[in-house]
Scaffold this motif. Structure first.
Motif, PDB file in Angstrom:
ATOM      1  N   ALA A   1      46.472 -14.127 -86.115  1.00 30.59           N
ATOM      2  CA  ALA A   1      45.904 -12.905 -86.686  1.00 30.59           C
ATOM      3  C   ALA A   1      45.560 -13.149 -88.148  1.00 30.59           C
ATOM      4  N   ARG A   2      44.443 -12.589 -88.573  1.00 30.34           N
ATOM      5  CA  ARG A   2      43.953 -12.744 -89.945  1.00 30.34           C
ATOM      6  C   ARG A   2      43.457 -11.397 -90.440  1.00 30.34           C
ATOM      7  N   PRO A   3      43.542 -11.174 -91.765  1.00 32.24           N
ATOM      8  CA  PRO A   3      42.930  -9.957 -92.305  1.00 32.24           C
ATOM      9  C   PRO A   3      41.405 -10.062 -92.218  1.00 32.24           C
ATOM     10  N   LYS A   4      40.761  -8.911 -92.264  1.00 33.68           N
ATOM     11  CA  LYS A   4      39.309  -8.842 -92.120  1.00 33.68           C
ATOM     12  C   LYS A   4      38.593  -9.739 -93.119  1.00 33.68           C
ATOM     13  N   GLU A   5      39.067  -9.802 -94.348  1.00 34.94           N
ATOM     14  CA  GLU A   5      38.416 -10.613 -95.375  1.00 34.94           C
ATOM     15  C   GLU A   5      38.395 -12.093 -94.987  1.00 34.94           C
ATOM     16  N   GLN A   6      39.499 -12.562 -94.399  1.00 33.46           N
ATOM     17  CA  GLN A   6      39.550 -13.970 -93.977  1.00 33.46           C
ATOM     18  C   GLN A   6      38.623 -14.230 -92.795  1.00 33.46           C
ATOM     19  N   ILE A   7      38.522 -13.258 -91.899  1.00 35.80           N
ATOM     20  CA  ILE A   7      37.612 -13.410 -90.757  1.00 35.80           C
ATOM     21  C   ILE A   7      36.169 -13.481 -91.270  1.00 35.80           C
TER      22      ILE A   7
ATOM     23  N   PRO B   1      49.514 -10.052 -81.510  1.00 35.39           N
ATOM     24  CA  PRO B   1      48.602 -10.374 -82.618  1.00 35.39           C
ATOM     25  C   PRO B   1      47.136 -10.151 -82.258  1.00 35.39           C
ATOM     26  N   CYS B   2      46.787 -10.364 -80.972  1.00 37.93           N
ATOM     27  CA  CYS B   2      45.402 -10.118 -80.537  1.00 37.93           C
ATOM     28  C   CYS B   2      45.055  -8.642 -80.708  1.00 37.93           C
ATOM     29  N   ARG B   3      46.007  -7.768 -80.379  1.00 33.66           N
ATOM     30  CA  ARG B   3      45.758  -6.327 -80.504  1.00 33.66           C
ATOM     31  C   ARG B   3      45.591  -5.923 -81.962  1.00 33.66           C
ATOM     32  N   MET B   4      46.157  -6.701 -82.884  1.00 32.33           N
ATOM     33  CA  MET B   4      45.965  -6.432 -84.310  1.00 32.33           C
ATOM     34  C   MET B   4      44.557  -6.842 -84.754  1.00 32.33           C
ATOM     35  N   VAL B   5      44.012  -7.887 -84.151  1.00 30.18           N
ATOM     36  CA  VAL B   5      42.712  -8.425 -84.553  1.00 30.18           C
ATOM     37  C   VAL B   5      41.551  -7.641 -83.930  1.00 30.18           C
TER      38      VAL B   5
END
Length: 101
Positions: A91-97, A33-37
């Motif tokens: 992991a979160r989508p960019k909008e949530q970040i 999940p870190c690699r996704m973020v």
């Protein structure tokens, strides 16, 4: 600007004493999940000049991970004026970040 790698040596100046809000990403290279973020965090670092984006590798900086009681990665935090004002695990989508800011 790309995300800054944070260690215990530069944590105080780059995070606690930052004049800008800091988006902190606690991660590890073996974490899926870190690699996704990571690409999202790097995009935000490139796009937003009003904030500082930083990464802490929990394997290399266990003291910082312990200081913030990191139990799960990725963990994202927003630090303003030396204080954690927002935090999210997983992991979160960019909008949530971006909404955390």
């Amino acid at each position: 600007m790309s995300a800054i790698n944070i260690s215990k040596n530069n944590f105080r100046t780059e995070v606690l004493q930052s004049e800008k809000p800091v988006l902190l990403d606690f991660w590890a290279p073996w974490c899926g999940p870190c690699r996704m973020v990571v690409p999202l965090v790097e995009e935000i670092a490139e796009e937003r000049t009003d904030i500082k984006v930083a990464k802490i590798n929990v394997d290399e900086e266990p003291e910082l991970a312990a200081q913030f009681q990191i139990m799960s990665i990725p963990t994202l935090m927003v630090v303003k004026n030396g204080t954690v004002v927002n935090q999210a695990m997983g992991a979160r989508p960019k909008e949530q970040i971006l909404a955390m800011l």
